[in-house]
Enzyme design. Structure first.
Site: not given
Ligand SMILES: [Mg+2]
Length: 422
Positions: A12, A108-109
């Protein structure tokens, strides 16, 4: 570690949007900083913030004016999604250098299954630490990574230490790490579920894991059973490879009719509708058929199959129907027909070049393709009933629950039947 045990990472990017913006505004590093929509329009909310802004009480999703009240020194810059996509893509490429099984979750992950990568790159934790180093040194961004034997705990682990940290949750330590946490820390446990759980005295994941299965099921249904299993580390869902395309060889449609069909005309009308659905699927997925097969089953459940190779690859329903009808001519009736199936076989990508000279009449073919595309556009916009072949308006043999019934005046039906009766 057990050899059958999976090793899954959840990586993340920390305060992603804000971190990317700080690359451009290094002077704001260490200050309360956030990315937010335009203050004048209704999108004026905080989209991302740095830990410094968080310490002053700034929350993602709150209006900028409200955040400014709590944190008057807050620096807010507008978002730049193209830039975020660029970094998201670059970081994913780092993941792909460790495994082919990468499943993005938002920008973002990502989950990574590194079970098969350990001989080459070391343990899950070593891979995680290596990824953190590469991302930090290459892009100036940081990631927090959870390492575990299932996706749920890996995701949970990536939330526990920030920024730039690795958290490992194993079969031996999950009771110490996971169970004291509040239920809301687990994916899929939202505020509504949390409220219901707390109404029966369940606040922590440990309490959920050890709760009475019947009570949970009664209150939350199958979803309750699922989250209870997850809290016990029972999750087998695979990390799906986002770019993996299954090798589809054929696209078929079949149907068992609502009543037995007694004449060719009825079978043809059903075949036409199925052909159109197959054609639409081919176009939707960008395929061409190079062969057609039909399967006819009578009410004694005997099946017969007929196949043909096409002169040239196509996705046109008109051409598929023509071939299917030719094939059906070979069928000799013993009993009434109960089920039919049509299959586009040996399908290829529609960008595969094929010899256009093989076409008998290129112009005719092109006109047909254009007509077809126009029809699908109309059907896409106004529904599948908006344009159909006229003999599909005959008596409906396709189950009602599948499509709405079309009732035509009996004289019209009789006329149509005469046309097709042999
Ligand atoms: Mg994040």
């Amino acid at each position: 570690m057990n050899s059958k045990e999976r090793v899954i990472l959840h990586s993340d990017l920390n305060s992603f949007y804000a971190s990317v913006e700080l690359l451009n505004y290094p002077k704001y590093r260490g200050k309360p900083f956030a990315v937010g929509g335009n203050q004048e329009d209704r999108h004026g909310i905080i989209l991302a913030k740095t830990p410094e802004a968080k310490m002053d009480g700034v929350k993602t999703g709150e209006p900028i004016w409200q955040a400014m009240k709590k944190c008057p020194n807050l620096i807010v810059v507008p978002p730049n999604y193209e830039k975020y996509l660029y970094y998201s893509d670059r970081v994913q490429k780092v993941y792909y250098s460790f495994t082919k099984q990468v499943e993005p979750f938002g920008m973002d992950e990502c989950w990574l299954d590194v079970t098969g990568s350990q001989r080459l790159f070391g343990s899950g934790k070593e891979i995680a630490d290596c990824i953190r180093k590469i991302v930090r040194e290459s892009f100036g961004l940081t990631v927090s990574i959870g390492v575990s034997y299932n996706k749920i705990f890996a995701k949970l682990g990536s939330d526990l230490k920030k920024p730039d940290a690795t958290t490992e949750i194993t079969k031996n330590n999950f009771k110490d790490i996971v169970w004291p946490l509040g239920c809301g820390n687990m994916i899929m446990v939202g505020p509504a579920t949390q409220r219901k759980l707390s109404s029966i005295g369940i606040y922590t994941l440990g309490e959920l894991a050890n709760s009475d299965e019947r009570i949970i099921k009664k209150m939350l249904g199958i979803n309750g059973i699922r989250i209870r299993n997850w809290a016990n580390g029972k999750d087998n869902t695979p990390v799906t490879d986002y770019y993996y395309e299954p090798p589809i060889k054929s696209i078929g449609r079949g149907i068992t009719t609502v009543e037995d069909m007694k004449d060719s005309c009825s079978v043809q009308s059903v075949l036409m509708e199925l052909c159109q659905e197959v054609s639409e699927k081919l176009i939707e997925h960008g395929f061409l058929a190079t062969g057609i097969s039909i399967s006819i089953r009578d009410n004694k459940l005997q099946s017969r199959n007929y196949t043909a190779r096409l002169e040239y690859p196509t996705s046109s329903s008109i051409e598929i129907i023509r071939v299917a009808m030719e094939l059906f001519k070979e069928y000799s009736w013993d009993y009434n027909i109960r089920a039919v199936k049509i299959r586009a076989t040996n399908i290829i990508r529609d960008n595969t070049s094929y010899q256009i000279t093989a076409l008998k009449d290129v112009k005719e073919h092109e006109e047909m393709v254009n007509l077809e595309n126009a029809i699908y556009k109309i059907r896409g916009r106004f529904g599948k009933k908006s344009v159909i072949y006229c003999n599909m308006m005959l008596k409906r043999y396709i189950p009602d629950d599948k499509r709405e019934m079309v009732i035509m005046p009996s004289t019209y039906i009789a006329e149509q039947k005469r046309m097709y009766q042999k």
